[in-house]
Design an enzyme around this catalytic site. Structure first.
Site, PDB file in Angstrom:
ATOM      1  N   TYR A  96     -24.803  -8.277 -14.868  1.00 16.92           N
ATOM      2  CA  TYR A  96     -25.935  -7.929 -13.991  1.00 16.92           C
ATOM      3  C   TYR A  96     -27.242  -8.439 -14.608  1.00 16.92           C
ATOM      4  O   TYR A  96     -28.195  -8.775 -13.911  1.00 16.92           O
ATOM      5  CB  TYR A  96     -25.974  -6.415 -13.737  1.00 16.92           C
ATOM      6  CG  TYR A  96     -26.752  -6.028 -12.494  1.00 16.92           C
ATOM      7  CD1 TYR A  96     -26.338  -6.442 -11.229  1.00 16.92           C
ATOM      8  CD2 TYR A  96     -27.903  -5.252 -12.578  1.00 16.92           C
ATOM      9  CE1 TYR A  96     -27.044  -6.095 -10.090  1.00 16.92           C
ATOM     10  CE2 TYR A  96     -28.618  -4.905 -11.440  1.00 16.92           C
ATOM     11  CZ  TYR A  96     -28.176  -5.328 -10.197  1.00 16.92           C
ATOM     12  OH  TYR A  96     -28.888  -4.986  -9.073  1.00 16.92           O
TER      13      TYR A  96
ATOM     14  N   LYS B 274     -34.580  -4.592 -11.389  1.00 15.10           N
ATOM     15  CA  LYS B 274     -34.405  -3.288 -10.720  1.00 15.10           C
ATOM     16  C   LYS B 274     -35.195  -2.199 -11.461  1.00 15.10           C
ATOM     17  O   LYS B 274     -35.695  -1.265 -10.825  1.00 15.10           O
ATOM     18  CB  LYS B 274     -32.924  -2.916 -10.626  1.00 15.10           C
ATOM     19  CG  LYS B 274     -32.126  -3.784  -9.662  1.00 15.10           C
ATOM     20  CD  LYS B 274     -32.632  -3.718  -8.236  1.00 15.10           C
ATOM     21  CE  LYS B 274     -31.650  -4.320  -7.256  1.00 15.10           C
ATOM     22  NZ  LYS B 274     -32.239  -4.493  -5.909  1.00 15.10           N
TER      23      LYS B 274
HETATM   24  O1  0WD Z   1     -23.437  -3.488  -4.515  1.00 11.73           O
HETATM   25  C1  0WD Z   1     -24.381  -3.811  -3.828  1.00 11.73           C
HETATM   26  N1  0WD Z   1     -24.229  -4.624  -2.825  1.00 11.73           N
HETATM   27  C2  0WD Z   1     -25.727  -3.222  -4.112  1.00 11.73           C
HETATM   28  C3  0WD Z   1     -26.861  -3.807  -3.600  1.00 11.73           C
HETATM   29  C4  0WD Z   1     -25.782  -2.013  -4.972  1.00 11.73           C
HETATM   30  C5  0WD Z   1     -27.106  -1.510  -5.168  1.00 11.73           C
HETATM   31  C6  0WD Z   1     -28.213  -2.141  -4.661  1.00 11.73           C
HETATM   32  N2  0WD Z   1     -28.082  -3.273  -3.894  1.00 11.73           N
HETATM   33  C7  0WD Z   1     -29.289  -3.896  -3.376  1.00 11.73           C
HETATM   34  C8  0WD Z   1     -29.452  -5.371  -3.608  1.00 11.73           C
HETATM   35  O2  0WD Z   1     -29.856  -5.659  -4.937  1.00 11.73           O
HETATM   36  C9  0WD Z   1     -30.545  -5.706  -2.604  1.00 11.73           C
HETATM   37  O3  0WD Z   1     -31.795  -5.311  -3.124  1.00 11.73           O
HETATM   38  O4  0WD Z   1     -29.352  -3.772  -1.972  1.00 11.73           O
HETATM   39  C10 0WD Z   1     -30.188  -4.783  -1.431  1.00 11.73           C
HETATM   40  C11 0WD Z   1     -29.453  -5.448  -0.293  1.00 11.73           C
HETATM   41  O5  0WD Z   1     -28.373  -6.182  -0.807  1.00 11.73           O
HETATM   42  P1  0WD Z   1     -26.956  -6.395  -0.092  1.00 11.73           P
HETATM   43  O6  0WD Z   1     -26.933  -5.753   1.227  1.00 11.73           O
HETATM   44  O7  0WD Z   1     -25.929  -6.075  -1.099  1.00 11.73           O
HETATM   45  O8  0WD Z   1     -26.896  -7.977   0.043  1.00 11.73           O
HETATM   46  P2  0WD Z   1     -27.093  -9.052   1.220  1.00 11.73           P
HETATM   47  O9  0WD Z   1     -26.316  -8.671   2.425  1.00 11.73           O
HETATM   48  O10 0WD Z   1     -26.780 -10.384   0.620  1.00 11.73           O
HETATM   49  O11 0WD Z   1     -28.652  -8.965   1.535  1.00 11.73           O
HETATM   50  C12 0WD Z   1     -29.643  -9.339   0.619  1.00 11.73           C
HETATM   51  C13 0WD Z   1     -30.575 -10.273   1.340  1.00 11.73           C
HETATM   52  C14 0WD Z   1     -30.333 -11.765   1.300  1.00 11.73           C
HETATM   53  O12 0WD Z   1     -29.172 -12.218   1.603  1.00 11.73           O
HETATM   54  P3  0WD Z   1     -28.612 -13.547   0.771  1.00 11.73           P
HETATM   55  O13 0WD Z   1     -27.309 -13.046   0.254  1.00 11.73           O
HETATM   56  O14 0WD Z   1     -28.574 -14.595   1.787  1.00 11.73           O
HETATM   57  O15 0WD Z   1     -29.553 -13.862  -0.370  1.00 11.73           O
HETATM   58  O16 0WD Z   1     -31.855 -10.347   0.764  1.00 11.73           O
HETATM   59  C15 0WD Z   1     -32.534 -11.336   1.508  1.00 11.73           C
HETATM   60  C16 0WD Z   1     -31.502 -12.233   2.146  1.00 11.73           C
HETATM   61  O17 0WD Z   1     -31.413 -11.983   3.510  1.00 11.73           O
HETATM   62  N3  0WD Z   1     -33.386 -12.191   0.713  1.00 11.73           N
HETATM   63  C17 0WD Z   1     -34.615 -12.524   1.129  1.00 11.73           C
HETATM   64  N4  0WD Z   1     -35.315 -12.152   2.215  1.00 11.73           N
HETATM   65  C18 0WD Z   1     -36.531 -12.673   2.375  1.00 11.73           C
HETATM   66  N5  0WD Z   1     -37.085 -13.523   1.487  1.00 11.73           N
HETATM   67  C19 0WD Z   1     -35.114 -13.406   0.154  1.00 11.73           C
HETATM   68  C20 0WD Z   1     -36.406 -13.923   0.374  1.00 11.73           C
HETATM   69  N6  0WD Z   1     -36.978 -14.790  -0.473  1.00 11.73           N
HETATM   70  N7  0WD Z   1     -34.171 -13.577  -0.826  1.00 11.73           N
HETATM   71  C21 0WD Z   1     -33.122 -12.826  -0.463  1.00 11.73           C
END
Ligand code: 0WD
Length: 263
Positions: free
Chosen positions: A155, A162
């Protein structure tokens, strides 16, 4: 309905597996009117049908790496909503070479800066840009992970970002409290999403999680969504600056019960 008459902007809905999808679904069920931002054209295709499911046709491009894009997106939003009641920041990113291997060896200045910029500063940036449009009793929410306070293999620099995001939550809460705006974070347990698959050996993290968590399992995006709906509702009016764990209790258990009790 927890969120009747609330207008909430949701960021970071990349596809149906995203945590933001679970949050949108719960908020829609609880009566919120929703708007969405997407990072770029590529992600719009996935978002369109989902947003429709959640009763929304307000889809706005916003790349949080750019102040210009952020300003433009709130200008767009203001054409639909003069005022609104909060947003969900569900965005995180670090270059993939930062999320594999020994922390001290793989972390670079550039990787550190990108991770902190996209995963933490963007929360401040969105709060700053939305502030003139936020109603009283608005709620802001972000998503964090246990890596902020304990080491987790691979991580790496994302844990530092974070930690910054969690401090950001407290400072924003202090800064916006006088306007009766609340700011909270949910620390979610590991869930298989697009972003999670960027962390090497994520599947092993999921099985480790289930073996140590008091509930003996991982959590779903629906469970995170339900907590998010509560935290953004007026029922949570006394809660701000908090990190709420939705992780089946994993962070509270130092050892798996079964290994000791059964032997
Ligand atoms: O286990 C997990 N999945 C966990 C996620 C556990 C605990 C926390 N999180 C957090 C993540 O760190 C994140 O902050 O939850 C949040 C959402 O993450 P997610 O739902 O797991 O992941 P995902 O569906 O990929 O959504 C994150 C999105 C990006 O998707 P991708 O994978 O294409 O990078 O964040 C967005 C993008 O849509 N994103 C941005 N949006 C606007 N501007 C940018 C940006 N520059 N970069 C990433």
């Amino acid at each position: 309905m927890l969120l009747k008459d609330k207008k909430i902007l949701i960021t970071g809905l990349a596809n149906k597996y995203s945590i933001a999808a679970g949050i949108a679904s719960a908020m829609h069920r609880e009566g919120a009117e929703l708007a969405f931002t997407y990072q770029n054209e590529r992600l719009l295709k996935n978002l369109e049908p989902l947003a429709k499911e959640y009763g929304s046709d307000i889809l706005i491009e916003c790349d949080v790496a750019s102040d210009e894009s952020i300003d433009q997106s709130f200008l767009e939003l203001s054409k639909k909503w003069a005022k609104f009641d909060g947003f969900v920041h569900s965005i995180g990113f670090a270059p993939s070479d930062q999320l594999e291997g020994n922390f001290v060896d793989v972390t670079t200045r550039e990787g550190f800066q990108i991770a902190h910029d996209i995963s933490s500063y963007s929360f401040t940036a969105l709060a700053k840009a939305s502030k003139p449009m936020l109603n009283e009793k608005s709620a802001l929410l972000t998503l964090t992970y246990l890596g902020a306070i304990q080491t987790i293999p691979n991580y790496n620099v994302m844990g530092l970002a974070k930690a910054s995001l969690e401090a950001n939550t407290r400072f924003l809460a202090a800064s916006m409290g006088a306007d009766n705006i609340r700011v909270n974070a949910i620390s979610a347990g590991p869930i298989k999403t697009l972003a999670a698959s960027g962390v090497k050996n994520f599947r092993k993290m999921l099985s480790q999680h289930s073996s140590r968590a008091p509930l003996g399992r991982t959590v779903t995006t629906e469970e995170v969504g339900n907590a998010a709906a509560f935290l953004c509702s007026d029922y949570a009016s006394g809660i701000t600056g908090e990190i709420t764990y939705v992780d089946a209790g994993f962070n509270t258990a130092a050892m798996p019960l079964t290994e000791i009790v059964d032997s």
